[in-house]
Design a protein around this motif. Structure first.
Motif, PDB file in Angstrom:
ATOM      1  N   SER A 183       0.840  -1.209   0.000  1.00 26.49           N
ATOM      2  CA  SER A 183       0.000   0.000   0.000  1.00 26.49           C
ATOM      3  C   SER A 183       0.870   1.253   0.000  1.00 26.49           C
ATOM      4  O   SER A 183       2.091   1.191   0.186  1.00 26.49           O
ATOM      5  CB  SER A 183      -0.934  -0.011   1.201  1.00 26.49           C
ATOM      6  OG  SER A 183      -0.181  -0.027   2.404  1.00 26.49           O
TER       7      SER A 183
ATOM      8  N   TYR B  26      -0.314   7.499   1.530  1.00 28.49           N
ATOM      9  CA  TYR B  26      -1.043   8.397   0.634  1.00 28.49           C
ATOM     10  C   TYR B  26      -0.944   9.861   1.046  1.00 28.49           C
ATOM     11  O   TYR B  26      -0.844  10.758   0.201  1.00 28.49           O
ATOM     12  CB  TYR B  26      -2.519   7.974   0.581  1.00 28.49           C
ATOM     13  CG  TYR B  26      -3.308   8.720  -0.461  1.00 28.49           C
ATOM     14  CD1 TYR B  26      -3.183   8.385  -1.814  1.00 28.49           C
ATOM     15  CD2 TYR B  26      -4.157   9.771  -0.107  1.00 28.49           C
ATOM     16  CE1 TYR B  26      -3.891   9.070  -2.781  1.00 28.49           C
ATOM     17  CE2 TYR B  26      -4.871  10.459  -1.079  1.00 28.49           C
ATOM     18  CZ  TYR B  26      -4.731  10.107  -2.405  1.00 28.49           C
ATOM     19  OH  TYR B  26      -5.420  10.794  -3.368  1.00 28.49           O
TER      20      TYR B  26
ATOM     21  N   ARG C  24       5.455   3.765  -1.597  1.00 31.23           N
ATOM     22  CA  ARG C  24       4.800   2.480  -1.309  1.00 31.23           C
ATOM     23  C   ARG C  24       5.654   1.642  -0.348  1.00 31.23           C
ATOM     24  O   ARG C  24       6.875   1.709  -0.368  1.00 31.23           O
ATOM     25  CB  ARG C  24       4.571   1.674  -2.596  1.00 31.23           C
ATOM     26  CG  ARG C  24       3.421   2.162  -3.435  1.00 31.23           C
ATOM     27  CD  ARG C  24       3.044   1.187  -4.520  1.00 31.23           C
ATOM     28  NE  ARG C  24       1.938   1.678  -5.318  1.00 31.23           N
ATOM     29  CZ  ARG C  24       0.662   1.507  -4.986  1.00 31.23           C
ATOM     30  NH1 ARG C  24       0.350   0.857  -3.866  1.00 31.23           N
ATOM     31  NH2 ARG C  24      -0.301   1.975  -5.752  1.00 31.23           N
TER      32      ARG C  24
ATOM     33  N   LYS D 272     -11.079  -0.356  -0.727  1.00 35.79           N
ATOM     34  CA  LYS D 272      -9.886   0.226  -1.347  1.00 35.79           C
ATOM     35  C   LYS D 272      -8.726  -0.773  -1.347  1.00 35.79           C
ATOM     36  O   LYS D 272      -7.980  -0.885  -2.329  1.00 35.79           O
ATOM     37  CB  LYS D 272      -9.490   1.502  -0.598  1.00 35.79           C
ATOM     38  CG  LYS D 272      -8.314   2.229  -1.243  1.00 35.79           C
ATOM     39  CD  LYS D 272      -7.956   3.492  -0.493  1.00 35.79           C
ATOM     40  CE  LYS D 272      -6.762   4.176  -1.144  1.00 35.79           C
ATOM     41  NZ  LYS D 272      -6.346   5.392  -0.401  1.00 35.79           N
ATOM     42  N   GLN D 273      -8.580  -1.499  -0.252  1.00 34.78           N
ATOM     43  CA  GLN D 273      -7.517  -2.517  -0.189  1.00 34.78           C
ATOM     44  C   GLN D 273      -7.748  -3.619  -1.222  1.00 34.78           C
ATOM     45  O   GLN D 273      -6.808  -4.094  -1.863  1.00 34.78           O
ATOM     46  CB  GLN D 273      -7.441  -3.119   1.217  1.00 34.78           C
ATOM     47  CG  GLN D 273      -6.911  -2.158   2.270  1.00 34.78           C
ATOM     48  CD  GLN D 273      -6.962  -2.743   3.668  1.00 34.78           C
ATOM     49  OE1 GLN D 273      -7.777  -3.625   3.947  1.00 34.78           O
ATOM     50  NE2 GLN D 273      -6.115  -2.242   4.551  1.00 34.78           N
TER      51      GLN D 273
ATOM     52  N   ASP E 276      -6.963  -2.383  -4.623  1.00 34.69           N
ATOM     53  CA  ASP E 276      -5.513  -2.248  -4.760  1.00 34.69           C
ATOM     54  C   ASP E 276      -4.827  -3.613  -4.925  1.00 34.69           C
ATOM     55  O   ASP E 276      -3.608  -3.684  -5.093  1.00 34.69           O
ATOM     56  CB  ASP E 276      -4.949  -1.527  -3.536  1.00 34.69           C
ATOM     57  CG  ASP E 276      -3.606  -0.893  -3.806  1.00 34.69           C
ATOM     58  OD1 ASP E 276      -3.295  -0.646  -4.990  1.00 34.69           O
ATOM     59  OD2 ASP E 276      -2.851  -0.655  -2.847  1.00 34.69           O
TER      60      ASP E 276
ATOM     61  N   GLN F  23      -4.497  -6.066  -2.707  1.00 34.22           N
ATOM     62  CA  GLN F  23      -3.684  -6.477  -1.560  1.00 34.22           C
ATOM     63  C   GLN F  23      -3.968  -7.915  -1.117  1.00 34.22           C
ATOM     64  O   GLN F  23      -3.133  -8.542  -0.466  1.00 34.22           O
ATOM     65  CB  GLN F  23      -3.917  -5.521  -0.379  1.00 34.22           C
ATOM     66  CG  GLN F  23      -3.483  -4.089  -0.629  1.00 34.22           C
ATOM     67  CD  GLN F  23      -2.000  -3.978  -0.913  1.00 34.22           C
ATOM     68  OE1 GLN F  23      -1.190  -4.713  -0.355  1.00 34.22           O
ATOM     69  NE2 GLN F  23      -1.629  -3.070  -1.807  1.00 34.22           N
TER      70      GLN F  23
END
Length: 681
Positions: free
Chosen positions: A574, A577, A596, A641-642, A645, A647
């Motif tokens: 991640s 941000y 990241r 969101k994870q 992304d 993850q």
């Protein structure tokens, strides 16, 4: 050459597994008996359960051990005893008697009793008719005795005719009594004590050789069965001659010495079966436990335990097969469940029992009892770190052994009159030996670097040195870790993950923040933010480095790799941000890669759960005037969101499980913020 070396290096893990597979197969086959195995199980006085049995080859009916022992006793009793005789001693004794007689009796007594001398002389002739023994021998009175003078036989008689060293008293007393000369008993006894000498000595070598020759003539068989002869039909009672014939056939198989022509073939057949069983284990690991399959240490550990159980069982069988149930075979599923999971433990246990079926007596009964006991072990043992649970489980395992054995015995015998209570004692000993699993787990942890629930329980203690240091240097982080641990544990329980492992991982996942605690908002008690003096790139580096710092601290403190995995993956790949956005506003060419985390991404259900709980708990501090609706949207947005992304792509977690985790997090956060129903004013 270099290409070959590189190829070998790239495939070294696979090559190691091949070598481990082959060496384990070889060792197991080496432990197996090197003889034929009778394929039928039978007991005296019970019906023959298999099909009609014809003699597969010519064989002799062997006498039983009791029969052979009885024949040996009878042969030993009939075998003669050899004594060496010295014939010159008799004449010297008579001469000594003549001299001693003159000095022991007065002339007046001799004149009054002219037969007195001849009575003693006659008694000596009787005593030395066969001879006087040099010591007392324990032989039967009717034992055949052969007297040897040099290399020739002097006489043959029974042992009762030989005079013991002190046995002359009764002979002289009887001779005097017959002549009415009893008054001279004491004097004659004294004279004989002085003059009598033994002239017989046991010839041990001749006696033993004669016995050995006779024993060698004893036949170990008492009949012959030709190939194709009906031995027994299904349902017939195994007793009498039928039992003797079956035992002889079984002995013929088991004592059969393999010759060179079939030895290699039988070894090859054994190796095929063992290799097949071990191959099934490797295929199971590759298909359902890939993380175990890729770890050579764990694969070695599993193979080692299987080999250890086979070795222990073999040693006990070689000593006395009656004690086969003393071997605590249930330690195997217990250990594998403690370090891995129940399914792998049961699978390995069943394969081990199947392999042991080659060498144990009454293999069907043994396999049934051990598989049932293994299933009970897997079903009953939970939270092995709790001592009471282990004792209760061992008690249940022992009870199952006893019940199953009792049922088998009743089926085979038809009653319980011949039931030996000592057998139940063997099961109790097996249960007590199973308790050794606790220290064994500790030993395995040190030898193989594995982690069990027992170690996890110790690590979960907040009074450990590392967690106390965390609470002192970074109290906000410590409090955050506790909250994450509670959320993660509840989530793990909801989806069936390892709750103990994930709790420990949550407690230690942020220990890297101890290096620079004030750079993390939860530890900024004074309101001063050190990031104000740093650039966005520098701030991002400090934040990202807490993962690497945590790994370094964990390794220095010897934390297990399974716990370090949580430190590595709790942010995955991640992005920081906040500082990325800040830098982006200053420089449009800013790369996301600079902001990241290095990863890796979560690769298990437990590490994925921790990532969700960590992000949700940390971000929840920014909620202002939280309500149920806000919390629901907040949790949904973070985890969605994870997922977007990517993850969780490497974690074995399903959408359904993620939904369950979201529900748990929403409920827990609502409780943390003490939300109440808003009543109208």
């Amino acid at each position: 050459m270099s290409d070959l070396i590189n190829k070998w290096y790239k495939n070294h893990a696979l090559l190691y597994k091949v070598l481990l597979f082959l060496s384990t197969t070889f060792l197991i086959v080496y432990l197996f008996p090197k003889s034929g195995k009778f394929r039928y199980d039978f007991d005296k006085g019970k019906p023959w359960q298999s099909e009609m049995l014809l003699a597969p080859f010519d064989f002799a009916i062997k006498k039983s051990t009791d029969e052979l022992q009885q024949e040996r006793i009878e042969t030993s009793a009939k075998s003669p005893v050899y004594f060496d005789i010295d014939t010159s001693i008799k004449s010297s004794v008579l001469d000594a008697y003549s001299e001693k007689f003159k000095t022991s009796f007065a002339d007046s007594i001799i004149k009054q009793n002219p037969n007195l001398f001849r009575v003693g002389e006659s008694a000596l002739n009787t005593i030395y008719e066969y001879g006087v023994l040099d010591e007392d021998y324990e032989y039967a009175e009717d034992k055949n005795v052969i007297l040897i003078d040099g290399f020739t036989q002097h006489a043959e008689t029974s042992f009762s005719n030989l005079t013991k060293l002190n046995g002359f008293r009764s002979i002289i007393e009887e001779a005097l009594d017959n002549k009415g000369l009893v008054n001279f008993n004491a004097t004659f006894v004294s004279v004989f004590f002085d003059v009598i000498k033994p002239n017989l000595k046991l010839n041990t070598s001749l006696t033993q050789n004669a016995l050995d020759e006779r024993l060698e003539t004893i036949s170990t068989v008492r009949g012959h069965i030709e190939k194709g002869t009906l031995i027994i039909s299904k349902g017939e009672i195994v007793e009498g001659n039928k039992y003797d014939e079956l035992k002889s056939l079984e002995a013929e198989y088991e004592s059969q010495v393999w010759n060179e022509s079939n030895y290699n073939l039988i070894i090859f057949a054994y190796a095929l079966l063992v290799a097949l069983a071990l191959l099934m284990l490797l295929l199971f690991l590759r298909k359902y436990r890939m993380e175990v399959f890729l770890d050579n240490t764990k694969v070695t550990f599993i193979f080692f335990n299987i080999l250890l159980m086979i070795l222990l069982t073999t040693l006990v069988i070689n000593y006395n097969s009656q004690y086969v149930y003393v071997v605590p075979l249930c330690i195997l599923p217990l250990v594998l469940k403690a370090f891995f999971d129940a399914r792998l433990g049961l699978f390995a246990h069943v394969l081990t029992v199947l392999l042991l079926g080659f060498i144990v007596p009454n293999s069907y009964e043994y396999m049934f009892l051990q598989i049932i006991a293994g299933i009970v072990t897997i079903l009953t043992v939970s939270e092995l770190y709790k001592r009471a649970n282990l004792f209760i489980s061992v008690g249940q395992i022992t009870l199952i052994y006893i019940i199953a054995y009792f049922a088998f015995f009743v089926i085979q015998e038809g009653d319980i009159s011949n039931l030996d209570p000592k057998t139940f004692g063997l099961f109790v000993l097996c249960g007590l030996a199973t308790l050794f699993v606790q220290p064994l787990i500790y030993i395995y942890e040190k030898l193989f670097g594995l982690v069990s629930d027992v170690s996890l329980l110790e690590l979960s203690d907040t009074n450990t040195k590392l967690l106390k240091e965390l609470s002192n240097k970074a109290p906000g982080t410590f409090h955050h870790s506790l909250n994450v641990a509670n959320l993660a544990e509840a989530s793990a329980n909801e989806v069936g993950a390892n709750a103990m492992l994930i709790r420990v991982g949550a407690l230690y996942h942020d220990i890297g923040k101890m290096k620079n605690p004030t750079y993390f908002t939860e530890n900024q008690a004074t309101g001063i933010n050190p990031h104000d003096e740093l650039s966005s790139r520098e701030s991002a580096k400090v934040i990202i480095d807490h993962v690497l710092d945590g790994i370094e601290i964990a390794k220095k403190n010897n934390l297990p790799d399974r716990v370090i995995d949580f430190i590595r993956t709790h942010h995955g790949t991640s992005m920081v941000y906040y500082f990325y956005k800040k830098e982006k506003d200053l420089d449009e060419t800013t790369s996301e890669d600079d902001f990241r985390y290095p990863g890796p991404q979560p690769f298990s259900k437990e590490t994925a759960i921790l990532m969700m709980c960590d992000s949700v708990e940390a971000a929840s501090k920014s909620l202002k005037e939280p309500t149920s609706t806000k919390i629901d949207k907040f949790v949904e947005s973070i985890i969605t969101k994870q997922m977007e992304d990517g993850q969780f792509l490497n974690a074995n977690i399903t959408f359904k499980e993620i939904q369950s985790i979201k529900k748990v997090l929403k409920t827990k956060l609502a409780n943390i913020f003490h939300l109440r129903i808003e009543y109208p004013e």
